[in-house]
Design a protein around this motif. Structure first.
Motif, PDB file in Angstrom:
ATOM      1  N   GLY A 291       0.820  -1.211   0.000  1.00  0.00           N
ATOM      2  CA  GLY A 291       0.000   0.000   0.000  1.00  0.00           C
ATOM      3  C   GLY A 291       0.851   1.258   0.000  1.00  0.00           C
ATOM      4  O   GLY A 291       1.967   1.269   0.521  1.00  0.00           O
ATOM      5  N   HIS A 292       0.327   2.307  -0.613  1.00  0.00           N
ATOM      6  CA  HIS A 292       1.034   3.592  -0.639  1.00  0.00           C
ATOM      7  C   HIS A 292       0.064   4.739  -0.352  1.00  0.00           C
ATOM      8  O   HIS A 292      -1.099   4.692  -0.765  1.00  0.00           O
ATOM      9  CB  HIS A 292       1.669   3.848  -2.009  1.00  0.00           C
TER      10      HIS A 292
ATOM     11  N   CYS B 235       5.655   8.103   1.848  1.00  0.00           N
ATOM     12  CA  CYS B 235       4.622   7.105   2.090  1.00  0.00           C
ATOM     13  C   CYS B 235       4.794   6.632   3.524  1.00  0.00           C
ATOM     14  O   CYS B 235       5.900   6.296   3.946  1.00  0.00           O
ATOM     15  CB  CYS B 235       4.777   5.930   1.120  1.00  0.00           C
TER      16      CYS B 235
ATOM     17  N   PHE C 267       3.373   3.934   4.908  1.00  0.00           N
ATOM     18  CA  PHE C 267       3.272   2.473   5.090  1.00  0.00           C
ATOM     19  C   PHE C 267       4.578   2.035   5.757  1.00  0.00           C
ATOM     20  O   PHE C 267       5.659   2.466   5.348  1.00  0.00           O
ATOM     21  CB  PHE C 267       3.107   1.803   3.723  1.00  0.00           C
TER      22      PHE C 267
ATOM     23  N   HIS D  18       8.325   1.983   4.292  1.00  0.00           N
ATOM     24  CA  HIS D  18       8.404   2.563   2.950  1.00  0.00           C
ATOM     25  C   HIS D  18       9.075   3.935   2.903  1.00  0.00           C
ATOM     26  O   HIS D  18       9.661   4.318   1.899  1.00  0.00           O
ATOM     27  CB  HIS D  18       6.999   2.678   2.329  1.00  0.00           C
TER      28      HIS D  18
ATOM     29  N   MET E 139      10.636   5.754  -0.163  1.00  0.00           N
ATOM     30  CA  MET E 139       9.542   6.521  -0.776  1.00  0.00           C
ATOM     31  C   MET E 139       9.428   7.906  -0.136  1.00  0.00           C
ATOM     32  O   MET E 139       8.535   8.161   0.670  1.00  0.00           O
ATOM     33  CB  MET E 139       8.214   5.772  -0.649  1.00  0.00           C
TER      34      MET E 139
HETATM   35 CO    CO Z   1       4.177   2.786   0.282  1.00  0.00          CO
END
Ligand code: CO
Length: 150
Positions: free
Chosen positions: A67-68, A134, A136, A139, A143
């Motif tokens: 998921g992002h 992100c 998550f 991440h 990210m």
């Molecule tokens: Co993510």
């Protein structure tokens, strides 16, 4: 009657001026199954009064696996938001209950999904130090990127 006309004139002038100063700016960013964003830097003009941010997930994995979201904070606040957001879980979009340090955030999306948010730039300063990431778990290290107000 004269007073009413004057009041009406003031309202028209106010609505015209707010329209003249409103500027909506569009930003789009892709995210992938490889745990990446396609951009390391996003920039807006300080003339933008609001931003329409679209996050696309161009992969296939579901949001519980890869998921992002797209979260914007002052760079100095990122780690705190990452830690509290990670603990909050997917049911809370990996965002902390106290969102006072979150400037803007989308929900978590999975492969093939897109989401768009609109946020005001009133809390942003030209030349400020902002990072998008992100939230998550795990991440953020890869990210993330700079959000620049020119
Ligand atoms: Co993510």
């Amino acid at each position: 009657m004269k007073n009413l006309i004057q009041i009406a004139a003031v309202f028209i002038a106010l609505s015209l001026s707010s329209t003249a100063f409103a500027k909506s700016c569009d930003i789009e960013i892709d995210s992938t199954d490889s745990m990446t964003f396609d951009k390391k830097e996003l920039a807006i003009s300080s003339e933008c009064t609001e931003v329409n941010l679209t996050l696309n997930h161009v992969g296939e994995f579901p949001k519980n696996v890869m998921g992002h979201n797209w979260v914007l904070t002052q760079t100095a606040d990122m780690q705190e938001v990452v830690n509290a957001g990670g603990a909050a879980g997917l049911d809370n979009e990996y965002l902390p209950a106290d969102q006072s340090k979150v400037i803007a955030a989308t929900k978590i999306i999975g492969g093939g999904e897109s989401t768009t948010i609109t946020f005001s730039t009133s809390g942003l300063e030209k030349g400020g130090d902002y990072t998008f990431f992100c939230s998550f778990p795990g991440h953020w290290a890869i990210m993330q990127g700079k959000f620049i107000v020119n």
